[in-house]
Design a protein around this motif. Sequence first.
Motif, PDB file in Angstrom:
ATOM      1  N   SER A 107       0.830  -1.201   0.000  1.00 10.46           N
ATOM      2  CA  SER A 107       0.000   0.000   0.000  1.00 10.46           C
ATOM      3  C   SER A 107       0.865   1.251   0.000  1.00 10.46           C
ATOM      4  O   SER A 107       2.012   1.248   0.470  1.00 10.46           O
ATOM      5  N   GLU A 163      -3.302   0.478  -3.314  1.00  6.40           N
ATOM      6  CA  GLU A 163      -2.831  -0.778  -2.754  1.00  6.40           C
ATOM      7  C   GLU A 163      -2.971  -1.896  -3.776  1.00  6.40           C
ATOM      8  O   GLU A 163      -3.747  -1.804  -4.729  1.00  6.40           O
ATOM      9  N   THR A 168     -10.417   4.818   0.402  1.00  3.44           N
ATOM     10  CA  THR A 168      -9.463   4.850   1.504  1.00  3.44           C
ATOM     11  C   THR A 168      -9.531   6.176   2.254  1.00  3.44           C
ATOM     12  O   THR A 168      -9.450   7.238   1.637  1.00  3.44           O
ATOM     13  N   PRO A 198      -3.147  -0.012   6.397  1.00  2.33           N
ATOM     14  CA  PRO A 198      -3.742  -1.153   5.682  1.00  2.33           C
ATOM     15  C   PRO A 198      -3.969  -2.335   6.606  1.00  2.33           C
ATOM     16  O   PRO A 198      -3.216  -2.570   7.560  1.00  2.33           O
TER      17      PRO A 198
END
Length: 592
Positions: free
Chosen positions: A98, A114, A578, A586
């Motif tokens: 990521s 990612e 995200t 992550p």
Amino acid sequence: MTGNGRLARSCVLALFVAGCGAEEGGGLAVQIFFTPAPGEAASELRGDPPADISDFRLCVTAQDMEGRRCANFSVADYQKAGRSRLGDIPTGNDRKVSFQGFQYSRQEASWCGELSGVTIRKNQTTKVSLFISGCSDFTATRNAMSSPRVFHTATRLADGRVLIAGGFKSLSGAPEICTAGGIQFSCLRLQATDQLDVYDPTRGEFQALTQAQLKHPRGLHSASLLPDGRVLLVGGCERAVLRLTFPAGPAPVLVVDPQDQGLGDGWGLAGATAEILDPATFTTAELPMTGVTPRAWHVPLAVPGGQVLLVGGTGPGDPPVELSTAVRFDPLSMAFSEVPALTLARHGSAPASFGDPAAGEFLFWGGSHAAGPQNPGLFAEILTVSAGSDPVSRTPAFVTTQVSRGWPGFYGANAELPSTGGTPRVLITGGMIVDKSFNNQDLPFTLNQFRLIDLAAGSETMQENQNFMSRFRAFHTATTLSSVITEQDEVMVAGGFISYDSVNGYKTQNWVEFFSPSTMAFTSKQVGARTVTLLIARAGHTATLLSDCTVLVAGGFTGDPPLTRLSITDTAEVFNPTPRALEHLPVVGDCR
């Protein structure tokens, strides 16, 4: 609207991440791809990162790792040294890589990305590509599709790429006179394409399959991923009409062209044919569909065991005949057969699977006509499918116990939510009323209602404490975002026609809202002082959840009559859910 220079430009940041340690020894070279901001120069040769970050964080994590490996790097140091090092990466399979790019002074990520399924091998350097996009925002893909498209299909392949197939590429520049069922009306004619594109989520770009194309142009068709990785494409039509006037009152607004000024009807050869595409070679083979009803606007359902069921839709006729039957495809015999399926004929419906996939249960809402004034009729039914017998339809309890909360809508969007307490849930959003008998309207109109449905077998209910969406919508999309990223259940509802009127016609929108079942409300998202929206207004587009948990939004109608003419776009954009907070790190898991 077509692609522009900004969409076509890209930058590449080559990172070298070295693993070390007695039991480690694995190397990772990450090549970063991104779309520059408007006016920002491309820098493929320099390998510069996005201009609006001063630092970046790189992480590697996996189920069998003791914690994640993360490190922050200065862009200035990277540019000076030409590489960055992240130590102690254990070798193994299924690693997640990521990236977070940020301004150190703000401590908020603006670029995220990612990649899952990465293998780190001892004493070897694994090279991977990673497309980064705006965190909690929409970002244009690095290029456009090879053709404008609306009512196309977007199929996520086994390797994570997305196959974009067919759709309508053009519409008449000025209104024409169409006839269906002996009634004349003003319309726009749509012409299908046979072109194919493949989207690569690791590079954020489309590849036109110039060496391959569909056997016949198709729109309003279906595409299904088969267990062996091939794609089944079925039916549709070569020409359709979008109604602009309704002299006999509301009616379905998008239909297969029943009459084409002496050129034959709009089915062409698409409706009665199917083809199989092999993603390994991108070759197509036509399949005969003898003995079954040609159809468009149908719904493909995955049958446990690998078969495909093509449900409902419309068939040849003037006007097109609405269908309740289904066509079963058996990939072992490569044969089609027609079977009874729905209680009522339906098209323009947006079914949702729910519960255990092995149970083969699907909720159909709408796509059928009203039974009378304020009587939505059988506005929903549940279809259970299996490989060994015909589909079985049943009426959910709420159709009779909560009839006042139903509507006979077309062109809505539905999404399955994770079960709560073992009870499956489905979100129903928007759509369009096309029946004068339902509420005595002279024109079709879009809806802003939604329903959250609990689907406990035998006691299916619509939750009562519900608000409205902030926008009216039809021909929009509803996508369940992955809680791997968002850390909560959430559905993104995007675009669609916001309204129709006899003066301005259809108006598309770029508005996006997010549904939270915990609050039973829709809200928008903010990036700074800016509300997150689609980059352009869209309706009739596709929204595909990708293996990195982002969402690819592609094609569709665009335009804001009467200021701009309705057109079809070849552009696409990616939503990255995200969070922007640097505290968000992550977690193990992916959307594959």
